[in-house]
Design a protein around this motif. Structure first.
Motif, PDB file in Angstrom:
ATOM      1  N   VAL A 172      -6.923  -2.549  -4.123  1.00 10.27           N
ATOM      2  CA  VAL A 172      -7.954  -1.428  -3.950  1.00 10.27           C
ATOM      3  C   VAL A 172      -7.494  -0.226  -3.106  1.00 10.27           C
ATOM      4  CG1 VAL A 172     -10.314  -0.498  -3.237  1.00 10.27           C
ATOM      5  CG2 VAL A 172     -10.149  -2.420  -4.585  1.00 10.27           C
ATOM      6  N   ALA A 173      -6.834  -0.836  -1.673  1.00  8.46           N
ATOM      7  CA  ALA A 173      -6.097   0.218  -0.855  1.00  8.46           C
ATOM      8  C   ALA A 173      -5.125   1.045  -1.395  1.00  8.46           C
ATOM      9  CB  ALA A 173      -5.877  -0.623   0.447  1.00  8.46           C
ATOM     10  N   ARG A 174      -4.202   0.054  -2.085  1.00  3.48           N
ATOM     11  CA  ARG A 174      -2.808   0.661  -2.935  1.00  3.48           C
ATOM     12  C   ARG A 174      -3.400   1.778  -4.139  1.00  3.48           C
ATOM     13  NH1 ARG A 174       0.700  -3.178  -6.303  1.00  3.48           N
ATOM     14  NH2 ARG A 174      -1.264  -3.129  -7.649  1.00  3.48           N
ATOM     15  N   ALA A 175      -4.481   1.346  -4.713  1.00  2.00           N
ATOM     16  CA  ALA A 175      -5.160   2.190  -5.612  1.00  2.00           C
ATOM     17  C   ALA A 175      -5.584   3.436  -5.115  1.00  2.00           C
ATOM     18  CB  ALA A 175      -6.137   1.326  -6.534  1.00  2.00           C
ATOM     19  N   LEU A 176      -6.005   3.360  -4.058  1.00  2.00           N
ATOM     20  CA  LEU A 176      -6.569   4.838  -3.363  1.00  2.00           C
ATOM     21  C   LEU A 176      -5.379   5.670  -2.700  1.00  2.00           C
ATOM     22  CD1 LEU A 176      -9.857   3.201  -1.748  1.00  2.00           C
ATOM     23  CD2 LEU A 176      -9.666   4.650  -3.722  1.00  2.00           C
ATOM     24  N   ALA A 177      -4.298   5.025  -2.594  1.00  2.00           N
ATOM     25  CA  ALA A 177      -3.112   5.622  -1.686  1.00  2.00           C
ATOM     26  C   ALA A 177      -2.832   7.194  -2.123  1.00  2.00           C
ATOM     27  CB  ALA A 177      -2.335   4.564  -1.549  1.00  2.00           C
ATOM     28  N   ASN A 178      -2.951   7.375  -3.382  1.00  3.79           N
ATOM     29  CA  ASN A 178      -2.559   8.540  -3.980  1.00  3.79           C
ATOM     30  C   ASN A 178      -3.763   9.532  -4.190  1.00  3.79           C
ATOM     31  OD1 ASN A 178      -3.681   6.906  -6.209  1.00  3.79           O
ATOM     32  ND2 ASN A 178      -2.322   7.927  -7.681  1.00  3.79           N
ATOM     33  N   ASP A 179      -4.952   8.883  -3.517  1.00  2.00           N
ATOM     34  CA  ASP A 179      -6.142   9.958  -3.790  1.00  2.00           C
ATOM     35  C   ASP A 179      -6.385  10.268  -4.950  1.00  2.00           C
ATOM     36  OD1 ASP A 179      -8.666  10.860  -2.658  1.00  2.00           O
ATOM     37  OD2 ASP A 179      -7.472  12.972  -2.244  1.00  2.00           O
ATOM     38  N   ALA A 193       6.944   8.185   8.412  1.00  2.00           N
ATOM     39  CA  ALA A 193       6.015   8.168   9.422  1.00  2.00           C
ATOM     40  C   ALA A 193       4.568   8.264   9.007  1.00  2.00           C
ATOM     41  CB  ALA A 193       6.207   9.140  10.314  1.00  2.00           C
ATOM     42  N   GLU A 194       4.507   9.206   7.964  1.00  2.00           N
ATOM     43  CA  GLU A 194       3.405   9.472   7.240  1.00  2.00           C
ATOM     44  C   GLU A 194       2.843   8.356   6.318  1.00  2.00           C
ATOM     45  OE1 GLU A 194       1.684  13.264   4.432  1.00  2.00           O
ATOM     46  OE2 GLU A 194       3.563  13.478   5.589  1.00  2.00           O
ATOM     47  N   ARG A 195       3.748   7.712   5.680  1.00  2.36           N
ATOM     48  CA  ARG A 195       3.554   6.322   4.860  1.00  2.36           C
ATOM     49  C   ARG A 195       2.744   5.483   5.792  1.00  2.36           C
ATOM     50  NH1 ARG A 195       8.687   6.799   2.549  1.00  2.36           N
ATOM     51  NH2 ARG A 195       9.331   4.809   3.750  1.00  2.36           N
ATOM     52  N   ARG A 196       3.469   5.428   6.741  1.00  2.00           N
ATOM     53  CA  ARG A 196       2.852   4.237   7.743  1.00  2.00           C
ATOM     54  C   ARG A 196       1.430   4.524   7.810  1.00  2.00           C
ATOM     55  NH1 ARG A 196       6.135   1.170  10.700  1.00  2.00           N
ATOM     56  NH2 ARG A 196       6.973  -0.426   9.292  1.00  2.00           N
ATOM     57  N   TYR A 197       1.330   5.771   8.302  1.00  2.00           N
ATOM     58  CA  TYR A 197      -0.196   6.216   8.966  1.00  2.00           C
ATOM     59  C   TYR A 197      -1.005   5.902   8.027  1.00  2.00           C
ATOM     60  CZ  TYR A 197      -3.635   9.702  10.532  1.00  2.00           C
ATOM     61  OH  TYR A 197      -4.828  10.088  10.852  1.00  2.00           O
ATOM     62  N   ILE A 221       0.735  -1.283   0.173  1.00  2.00           N
ATOM     63  CA  ILE A 221       0.137  -0.019   0.106  1.00  2.00           C
ATOM     64  C   ILE A 221       0.856   1.247   0.066  1.00  2.00           C
ATOM     65  CG2 ILE A 221      -1.715   1.335   1.221  1.00  2.00           C
ATOM     66  CD1 ILE A 221      -2.867  -1.416   2.474  1.00  2.00           C
ATOM     67  N   GLU A 222       2.042   1.028   0.503  1.00  2.00           N
ATOM     68  CA  GLU A 222       2.969   2.293   0.794  1.00  2.00           C
ATOM     69  C   GLU A 222       3.663   2.556  -0.649  1.00  2.00           C
ATOM     70  OE1 GLU A 222       5.903   2.505   3.813  1.00  2.00           O
ATOM     71  OE2 GLU A 222       4.545   1.583   5.110  1.00  2.00           O
TER      72      GLU A 222
END
Ligand code: ATP
Ligand code: MG
Lengths: 423, 241
Positions: free
Chosen positions: B167-174, B131-135, B119-120
């Protein structure tokens, strides 16, 4: 700093990739290990050897020219000069010293010396020493620290005093623990008072003017006591040779004057010596030769090490190409997510650099420990120079980049759609 | 970006995607394969589309172009008001990174990375600090119901779970647009329903969703659809045109 933080996840990725394929990575790194290790070790051995040679040459004095008597070979005419029975007469003369002093430009000092091997004894103890009959200038030209007492002086020469200066090693073997200065020792038929002890530094590949066990006595005393003939009695009868001077050390004003000086000396001597019964050694020339040899040596070593690094690099490239094929799909995924080509290149380069630097570090340890072992077991001097460590590290990074670039570029040039389809 | 013909109108501000006479031709030997043969349409921000059609009709080709993985042979493709058709590889990469999210039929997670790390990946390329990536990754995993599997490898997950991670990964960059090529093609019907539920949520939250499918059941979730045949639009209807 930001860039480094940005790279860190890729470095970690590279490390975990290397870890995942432990065997493969290990075998690949071996190439780098031996490449880098051999570069450092060879440089250390080469440097050790050449420093030893250079040191011993420097000790001869780079401003000096050494002219030595040598017995002409029989093909060269057998015994030269006048011949009485089996007494060979050859070599340098006082006249030669005078001629050199007068005709060769740039000469500041000439030191005559006659060297013979004679028995020295102190009570029960006996030692064959090299007896150097010379004048005080010897100590001017062959500079050695005086450990005790003093060296020969002008008045010793004038008085034909029965005094001698010994070298440290000779002293140790002849006098052992006894009080040294003031002792009387017997050398052949004469009794000499020990007036001083000098340190000696012999060894190496080049013949230094001094040797292990030297006794320096005034040349006037020597002539009076021993004459100029050195006669040995053997089974066949009497055999001897007459050499007026064994050696003339010529000190020049500066190093520039050394080479023309040696040519001039050669010319002067050749005019008066019908046979080649002398030899001229120029420490400076030896020094230059040694430096040239060192350069050649380094080039050869460098080439050998270079080839092993090349082989290591090709090994890495091979593995990386396999890795690119293996990870085609991952490349496709990363590209689809939005990684630019350059980021794929960076990722793969870091991966190769992890391999090559990892191998380089192990090779560095190997390269530092091999010379230590060599010195420990063979007493051969080795010098690991700091620059060679930097060099080795630089080389491993360089190899990583050079040999990683092609696989990385190939990875980046993949069409993302094709790459995604790859199974 | 200055673009060619005057006859090509700039898209309206609410059009997130607009294709003007897009062609995509492949040269196979001497033969020209017209995978897309003059396609024009536009999609409004926040619409939900299904692209349908028989096998070989050009669905994937179109999705690749919409997803900036490919460029049209001719025509204009406006994405967020910019003509993508004439951009270079780096610009396309940046568009994918900032504006688009991909979901694939076979998930395409990176097998050696954990769920969290997968996802990161986009966040990494966006240059976010650790830290922000993690969060963010944790929040995204939460959103698709996978927060209990952050440290697992994809190989330890079921197909449906993998697709949630994707899906989570696809959403990561909003992203402005979510693209999915047969997202349920490798899933059983119960899992498919769950994934479609996720898409429904995203649509309701205002994302533009475009999915390729040849299953009418799946297409029903979309609010509009395009049917392709031989690289041309056979029909186009629904809200969001
Ligand atoms: N790289 C390529 N080179 C040549 N022809 C291609 C290439 N990619 C696609 N095509 C052709 O373009 C046409 C459209 O392919 P596409 O993959 O878009 O079909 P699709 O609608 O996705 O089919 P499916 O439902 O089977 O996935 C097909 O005829 C295909 O053979
Ligand atoms: Mg397809």
């Amino acid at each position: 700093m930001n860039q480094i933080l940005y790279l860190w996840p890729f470095v970690r990725l590279g490390l975990s990739d290397v870890w995942r394929h432990k065997t493969r990575s290990f075998l690949t790194m071996l190439g780098m290990v031996f490449g880098v290790g051999s570069v450092i070790a060879m440089l250390a051995v080469g440097e050790g050897a050449s420093q030893q040679a250079l040191d011993s040459i420097k000790r001869l004095g780079s401003q000096n020219i050494m002219v030595m008597s040598v017995k002409p070979t029989t093909e060269d005419g057998g015994n030269t000069g006048s011949q009485r029975g089996s007494l060979a007469v050859y070599g340098l003369l006082y006249e030669d010293e005078e001629r050199i002093k007068e005709t060769v430009p740039g000469v500041t000092l000439t030191v005559p010396a006659r060297m013979t091997r004679r028995n020295a004894r102190l009570g029960e103890r006996q030692l064959e020493m090299r007896v150097v009959e010379t004048n005080p200038d010897w100590f001017e030209v062959v500079q050695r620290p005086v450990l005790a007492g003093r060296v020969l002086g002008e008045h010793d020469l004038r008085m034909r005093a029965n005094v001698c200066v010994l070298t440290e090693h000779g002293v140790r073997r002849l006098l052992a623990a006894e009080e040294m200065i003031g002792q009387r020792i017997r050398i052949a038929s004469g009794v000499f008072e020990v007036i001083g002890i000098v340190k000696n530094e012999t060894g190496g590949t080049v013949r230094a003017p001094d040797s292990e066990a030297d006794a320096y006595i005034p040349i006037t005393t020597g002539t009076q006591l021993f004459g100029e003939a050195n006669i040995r009695y053997s089974a066949g009868g009497m055999e001897g040779e007459k050499v007026e001077l064994s050696q003339i050390i010529v000190k020049m004003a500066d190093t520039e004057a050394v080479e023309p000086g040696s040519k001039a000396i050669e010319a002067v001597l050749a005019r008066f010596h019908k046979k080649r019964d002398f030899r001229i050694d120029v420490p400076l020339t030896l020094l230059r030769e040694a430096e040239r040899t060192k350069r050649t040596y380094n080039i050869v070593l460098g080439a050998i090490a270079g080839i092993s690094l090349l082989v290591g690099g090709i090994g890495i490239m091979n593995i990386m190409l396999a890795s690119v094929t293996e990870r085609t799909k991952e490349i496709g995924i990363r590209r689809a997510i939005g990684a630019r080509r350059s980021r794929i290149v960076v990722q793969f380069l870091i991966n190769t650099c992890v391999l090559s630097i990892g191998g380089g570090i192990v090779g560095l340890l190997l390269g530092v420990s091999i010379p230590l072992l060599i010195t420990a077991f063979t007493a051969m001097p080795t010098v690991v120079q700091p620059y060679s460590l930097v060099l080795a590290f630089g080389i491993s990074v360089g190899i990583g980049i050079v040999f990683g670039l092609y696989p990385a570029l190939r990875a980046a040039s993949l069409d993302p759609i094709e790459a995604l389809r790859h199974e | 970006m200055i673009v060619c013909g005057t006859e090509m109108p700039r898209p309206r501000s609410d059009e997130v995607v607009r294709l003007d006479d897009v062609m995509r031709h492949y040269l196979v030997g001497d033969e020209v394969v017209r995978a897309l043969d003059g396609v024009s349409f536009s999609m409004r921000k926040g619409s939900y589309w299904a692209i349908m059609g028989p096998s070989g009709s050009g669905k994937s080709t179109m999705l690749n172009i919409l997803g900036c993985l490919d460029r049209p042979s001719s025509g204009a493709y406006w994405l967020n008001g910019e003509n993508v058709a004439e951009m270079d590889d780096n610009q396309l990469s940046d568009h994918r990174l900032k504006n688009l999210g991909f979901i694939f039929q076979s998930f395409h997670l990176i097998p050696q990375l954990t769920v969290g790390e997968n996802i990161e990946v986009p966040l990494l390329y966006l240059g976010l600090p650790h830290a922000e990536r993690r969060y963010k990754a944790e929040a995204l995993a939460e959103r698709v119901g996978m927060s209990h599997r952050l440290r697992h490898l994809p190989s330890e997950l079921s197909g449906g779970q993998r697709q949630r991670v994707a899906v989570a990964r696809a959403l990561a960059n909003d992203p402005a647009v979510l693209l999915a090529d047969e997202p349920t093609g490798n899933l059983d019907s119960a899992t498919s329903v769950q994934i479609m539920g996720l898409f429904q949520e995203l649509y309701e939250q205002g994302k533009t969703v475009i999915l390729v499918t040849h299953e009418p059941d799946i297409a029903k979730y979309a609010k509009a659809n395009i049917v392709l045949k031989d690289g041309r639009i056979l029909s186009l209807h629904g809200e969001g045109v």
